[in-house]
Design an enzyme around this catalytic site. Structure first.
Site, short mmCIF file in Angstrom:
data_model
loop_
_atom_site.label_atom_id
_atom_site.label_comp_id
_atom_site.label_asym_id
_atom_site.label_seq_id
_atom_site.Cartn_x
_atom_site.Cartn_y
_atom_site.Cartn_z
N LYS A 37 0.87 -1.18 0.00
CA LYS A 37 0.00 0.00 0.00
C LYS A 37 0.91 1.22 0.00
O LYS A 37 1.53 1.55 1.01
CB LYS A 37 -0.89 0.00 1.25
N THR A 41 -4.24 6.66 3.86
CA THR A 41 -4.74 7.92 4.41
C THR A 41 -5.93 7.64 5.33
O THR A 41 -6.61 6.63 5.22
CB THR A 41 -5.16 8.90 3.30
N GLU A 109 -1.78 -1.98 -4.10
CA GLU A 109 -3.13 -1.43 -4.02
C GLU A 109 -3.10 0.09 -3.93
O GLU A 109 -2.51 0.66 -3.02
CB GLU A 109 -3.88 -1.99 -2.79
N GLY A 110 -3.73 0.73 -4.89
CA GLY A 110 -3.76 2.18 -4.92
C GLY A 110 -4.72 2.79 -3.92
O GLY A 110 -5.37 2.10 -3.12
N GLY A 170 -16.36 -5.01 -7.33
CA GLY A 170 -15.85 -5.07 -5.96
C GLY A 170 -16.86 -5.45 -4.91
O GLY A 170 -16.48 -5.93 -3.84
N GLY A 202 -20.37 -7.77 1.39
CA GLY A 202 -20.17 -8.29 2.74
C GLY A 202 -19.07 -9.30 2.87
O GLY A 202 -18.84 -9.82 3.99
#
Length: 239
Positions: A37, A41, A109-110, A170, A202
């Site tokens: 990562k 943030t 992962e952005g 997603g 979920g």
């Protein structure tokens, strides 16, 4: 592939859970997996970040985070407001390349979408993918509006000469609406790339053992799973 960059067509659409599913399948196949990562943030030191969550769910061996900023903003903005040094694409690419010498698969992962800025020079996740010559897996939402943002992301990748590996929904709704059902058939055309999975809504709430056992059901063979895009799309179609 040694490195896959995971981006989204927007934010809060399931990138971390998709990354965890890909990591879980690869780990189950006996591959060593690292999750990177670049900039986290919205979290304070000591809180579990996205890379940590991927490792918890998937059983991947390594998580790495290059920078953390307290406010939930784009990395460049969050770094500036915190008076902290940003993390740039070159630093991210070098970290990923180092991890790739030690692992079979590295998942980067952005934060948010493809062109969210990392630094004041305008560096983005697209620049990271270009520097690594790595394909990008795009995570998209299911519902209304996804075709537009999917195509915009695809065009941005194509304009930069970056390979799009495919798209994954997603968070597939438990009770999908008409737009979600219709979008499945159109997403590959808008993306110019195959539909490679749909992670159920979920899924991130499952315990790790259940998540790992089911992850392959959500991803297509190109990502190591058994999910059938054609069959899933046909079953979701409404008259």
């Amino acid at each position: 592939m040694t490195v896959i960059v995971v981006s989204g067509s927007g934010t809060e659409i399931g990138k971390t859970i998709v990354t965890a599913a890909v990591a879980a399948v690869a780990t189950a196949q006996g591959r060593s997996v690292a999750v990177l990562k670049p900039a986290q943030t919205g979290l304070e030191p000591g809180e579990r970040g996205d890379a940590d969550e991927v490792v918890r769910l998937s059983g991947a061996g390594t998580s790495a985070e290059l920078a953390r900023f307290p406010e939930p903003l784009a990395p460049a903005t969050a770094a500036r407001r915190a008076g902290m040094a940003p993390v740039g694409p070159q630093e991210v690419a070098e970290a990923a390349a180092k991890l790739a010498t030690e692992h079979d698969l590295v998942l980067v992962e952005g934060a948010g979408g493809l062109l969210v800025r990392f630094d004041e020079d305008g560096g983005t996740l697209a620049d990271v993918a270009r520097l690594l010559d790595a394909p990008v897996l795009v995570v998209v939402p299911a519902g209304l509006g996804t075709l537009n943002t999917t195509q915009l992301t695809a065009e941005a990748l194509a304009a930069r000469g970056i390979e799009q590996l495919g798209v994954v929904v997603g968070s597939w709704p438990t009770a999908p609406d008409l737009a979600s059902c219709c979008n499945l058939a159109e997403l590959p055309e808008m993306a110019g790339a195959p539909l490679l999975g749909a992670v159920p809504e979920g899924a991130g709430g499952l315990d790790p053992a259940s998540f790992r056992a089911r992850a392959g059901e959500w991803l297509a063979p190109a990502l190591g799973g058994v999910w059938d895009a054609e069959g899933f799309t046909a079953s979701a179609a409404r008259p």
